[in-house]
Design an enzyme around this catalytic site. Structure first.
Site, mmCIF file in Angstrom:
data_model
loop_
_atom_site.group_PDB
_atom_site.id
_atom_site.type_symbol
_atom_site.label_atom_id
_atom_site.label_comp_id
_atom_site.label_asym_id
_atom_site.label_seq_id
_atom_site.Cartn_x
_atom_site.Cartn_y
_atom_site.Cartn_z
ATOM 1 N N ILE A 152 1.373 -1.440 0.212
ATOM 2 C CA ILE A 152 -0.429 -0.280 -0.180
ATOM 3 C C ILE A 152 0.857 1.579 0.162
ATOM 4 O O ILE A 152 0.756 2.355 -0.954
ATOM 5 C CB ILE A 152 -0.989 -0.032 1.583
ATOM 6 C CG1 ILE A 152 -1.576 -1.565 0.658
ATOM 7 C CG2 ILE A 152 -1.361 1.127 1.019
ATOM 8 C CD1 ILE A 152 -2.975 -1.475 2.331
ATOM 9 N N ARG A 229 -5.177 -0.122 10.894
ATOM 10 C CA ARG A 229 -5.596 -0.420 11.744
ATOM 11 C C ARG A 229 -5.421 0.879 12.743
ATOM 12 O O ARG A 229 -5.130 1.327 12.818
ATOM 13 C CB ARG A 229 -4.373 -1.529 12.436
ATOM 14 C CG ARG A 229 -4.938 -2.550 11.298
ATOM 15 C CD ARG A 229 -6.042 -3.253 11.149
ATOM 16 N NE ARG A 229 -6.377 -4.506 10.114
ATOM 17 C CZ ARG A 229 -7.151 -4.163 9.414
ATOM 18 N NH1 ARG A 229 -6.536 -3.176 8.173
ATOM 19 N NH2 ARG A 229 -6.782 -5.782 8.405
ATOM 20 N N ASP A 252 -9.812 6.162 8.343
ATOM 21 C CA ASP A 252 -11.037 4.875 7.973
ATOM 22 C C ASP A 252 -11.115 3.905 9.088
ATOM 23 O O ASP A 252 -11.991 2.759 8.901
ATOM 24 C CB ASP A 252 -10.009 4.593 6.837
ATOM 25 C CG ASP A 252 -11.489 3.624 5.881
ATOM 26 O OD1 ASP A 252 -11.894 3.533 5.200
ATOM 27 O OD2 ASP A 252 -10.924 2.474 5.393
ATOM 28 N N GLU A 257 -15.528 0.343 16.385
ATOM 29 C CA GLU A 257 -16.301 -0.604 14.830
ATOM 30 C C GLU A 257 -16.802 -0.878 14.538
ATOM 31 O O GLU A 257 -16.731 -2.001 15.073
ATOM 32 C CB GLU A 257 -14.481 -0.269 13.585
ATOM 33 C CG GLU A 257 -15.558 -0.348 12.173
ATOM 34 C CD GLU A 257 -14.134 -1.076 11.702
ATOM 35 O OE1 GLU A 257 -13.114 -0.603 11.409
ATOM 36 O OE2 GLU A 257 -14.799 -2.291 9.958
ATOM 37 N N HIS A 280 -14.223 2.238 6.924
ATOM 38 C CA HIS A 280 -13.192 1.050 7.275
ATOM 39 C C HIS A 280 -14.096 0.840 5.321
ATOM 40 O O HIS A 280 -14.335 -0.078 5.287
ATOM 41 C CB HIS A 280 -14.136 0.087 8.001
ATOM 42 C CG HIS A 280 -12.638 -0.914 7.715
ATOM 43 N ND1 HIS A 280 -12.274 -1.741 8.972
ATOM 44 C CD2 HIS A 280 -11.934 -1.489 7.025
ATOM 45 C CE1 HIS A 280 -10.999 -2.079 8.761
ATOM 46 N NE2 HIS A 280 -10.673 -2.185 6.738
ATOM 47 N N ILE A 281 -13.893 1.586 4.611
ATOM 48 C CA ILE A 281 -13.770 1.459 2.932
ATOM 49 C C ILE A 281 -12.728 1.574 1.945
ATOM 50 O O ILE A 281 -12.738 1.371 1.474
ATOM 51 C CB ILE A 281 -14.679 2.636 2.254
ATOM 52 C CG1 ILE A 281 -14.556 4.325 2.822
ATOM 53 C CG2 ILE A 281 -16.484 1.982 3.317
ATOM 54 C CD1 ILE A 281 -14.701 4.702 1.644
ATOM 55 N N GLY A 282 -11.514 1.493 3.263
ATOM 56 C CA GLY A 282 -9.853 2.029 1.962
ATOM 57 C C GLY A 282 -10.027 0.775 0.926
ATOM 58 O O GLY A 282 -9.443 0.489 0.065
ATOM 59 N N ALA A 283 -10.935 -0.675 1.204
ATOM 60 C CA ALA A 283 -10.376 -1.646 0.411
ATOM 61 C C ALA A 283 -11.722 -1.974 -0.138
ATOM 62 O O ALA A 283 -12.508 -2.908 -1.287
ATOM 63 C CB ALA A 283 -10.396 -3.141 1.287
HETATM 64 C C1 3PG Z 1 -8.063 -5.247 4.760
HETATM 65 O O1 3PG Z 1 -6.981 -5.879 6.130
HETATM 66 O O2 3PG Z 1 -7.276 -6.242 3.731
HETATM 67 C C2 3PG Z 1 -8.500 -4.104 4.763
HETATM 68 O O3 3PG Z 1 -8.786 -3.661 6.242
HETATM 69 C C3 3PG Z 1 -9.668 -4.223 4.484
HETATM 70 O O4 3PG Z 1 -10.683 -4.723 4.849
HETATM 71 P P1 3PG Z 1 -11.571 -5.190 4.759
HETATM 72 O O5 3PG Z 1 -12.085 -6.575 3.592
HETATM 73 O O6 3PG Z 1 -13.195 -5.436 5.823
HETATM 74 O O7 3PG Z 1 -12.763 -4.485 4.304
#
Ligand code: 3PG
Length: 396
Positions: A152, A229, A252, A257, A280-283
């Site tokens: 990342i 995290r 995020d 959470e 927590h929308i990063g992914a």
């Molecule tokens: C990860 O560790 O890949 C990210 O924190 C994404 O988490 P998520 O799949 O629960 O959105």
């Protein structure tokens, strides 16, 4: 009997179908939470999760669980210590959502600089305030510190360089897995940075890393971004630093959470003008979720067809092996058993073993990593076996 896969988190439909096409018994239940998993995962061979917690109870109640796949990067939601005790593989999909997380980090960086969320909020409330929101510093020429230069961090670096920022990094890969804290140069790095962005895994070394001391190194008015995290940043120390140094923070991830995808949320970080929090929308982009799902299918395919675990995270990094024994032998029944019997009689533990066959099927080579040394007498007995071609024994 078919291999049973439980997918206990949101997963793209197209890839659920691909899993079914592998002749697997696939149960897809994205609503399952930590408390449901012990029962729901009881008879699963493979469990696939995103952030759903796989706790000790789930692992201990499982009857034939063999593999847990984290459809994402961080594995801190899986009780790896419990999995280790039952010989359950844990694998993840490293790097597959790196671009999505990097895009969010950049988005948060621009948001902090240009007050985008506040602009939007005021506009929706009928407030016009070009004056207040014209105070962005601009990112060009500013210094960015990447804390963690893994998959990342590297993607963030590429994008920040395109913005003509000066990019510095603190690479932790060389210390990962070692029980030391090596954040020794942070006093120098943080003091240089206008923007700091954290891209670290949750480990005992990174827990509470951003504490009072780290904030004391940061410049007044610097921006801090955390899309990794929550427990890396000590929230109380952050709130102090905001008061004392006007640090602006965007994240995020935060303490408390919710596990569910919708509902209420409560956090110390709410309603502070210096803080922006996303959900927590990063992914959570379609691009990242497809990439993660493809990798998950890949891991399952390899596992089912060859027993090989891709991205296996809980393999012992270091075993108790101190000697290596290599026995070349004729590929006949009982030869290997006779060798192992000599080792058994010597009460020596085999830490790792691999037996491979040469083309033609005449000769084989067995490589063993042993806890203790094989005696001269034992080596003699092995060499006297007419089906043994050669024996070598070295300290490793
Ligand atoms: C990860 O560790 O890949 C990210 O924190 C994404 O988490 P998520 O799949 O629960 O959105």
């Amino acid at each position: 009997m078919k291999i049973k896969v439980l997918v206990a988190d949101k997963f793209p439909d197209k890839y659920i179908q691909q899993m079914k096409d592998l002749e697997l018994d696939v149960i897809y239940n994205p609503k399952l939470g930590e408390k449901d998993l012990p029962e729901a995962g009881k008879d699963a061979d493979i469990i696939v999760v995103r952030s759903t917690v796989v706790n000790e109870e789930t692992i201990n109640s499982s009857e034939k669980l063999n593999l847990i796949i984290r459809a994402g990067s961080g594995v801190n939601n899986i009780n790896i210590a419990a999995a280790n005790k039952k010989g359950i593989y844990v694998a993840n999909c490293p790097g597959m959502n790196a671009v999505a997380v990097a895009e969010l980090a950049i988005g948060l960086m621009i948001s902090l600089d240009r007050f985008i969320p506040d602009n939007v909020n005021d506009f929706n409330k009928g407030v016009w305030n070009k004056d207040k929101y014209s105070k962005g510093k601009g990112l060009k020429g500013k210094t960015l510190g990447l804390i963690g230069v893994g998959n990342i961090g590297k993607e963030v670096a590429k994008r920040a360089l395109a913005f003509e920022m000066n990019v510095y990094g603190k690479d932790i890969t060389r210390i990962e897995g070692i029980q030391i804290k090596d954040f020794s140069e942070m006093d120098q790095l943080l003091a240089l940075c206008d923007v700091v962005t954290i891209h670290l895994p949750a480990t005992p070394q990174t827990k509470g890393l951003f504490n009072k001391q780290m904030f004391s190194y940061m410049k007044d008015g610097a921006y801090l971004i955390n899309t990794s995290r929550q427990d890396i940043v000590v929230e109380d120390d952050l709130l102090e630093a905001i008061k004392e140094k006007n640090i602006r923070y965007a994240c995020d991830v935060f303490k408390g959470e919710p596990e569910s995808k919708t509902g209420e949320v409560s956090s110390k970080l709410q309603n502070n003008p210096n803080i922006y929090v996303t959900h927590h929308i990063g992914a959570s982009t379609a691009q990242a979720q497809d990439a993660v799902a493809e990798e998950t299918i890949n891991i399952i395919k390899h596992f089912v067809h060859s027993g090989v675990i891709e991205h296996w995270v809980n393999r012992a990094k270091k075993t108790d092996a101190h000697y290596q024994l290599v026995v070349k032998h004729y590929d006949k029944p009982g030869v290997l058993a006779a060798i192992l019997d000599v080792i058994r009689q010597g009460n020596i533990n085999i830490e790792e073993i691999e037996n491979i066959i040469f083309e033609g099927g005449v000769a084989a080579c067995c490589t063993m990593k042993l806890k203790a040394a094989v005696s001269a007498d034992m080596l003699k007995t092995m060499r006297e076996n007419s089906n043994v071609i050669s024996v070598s024994h070295v300290e490793i």
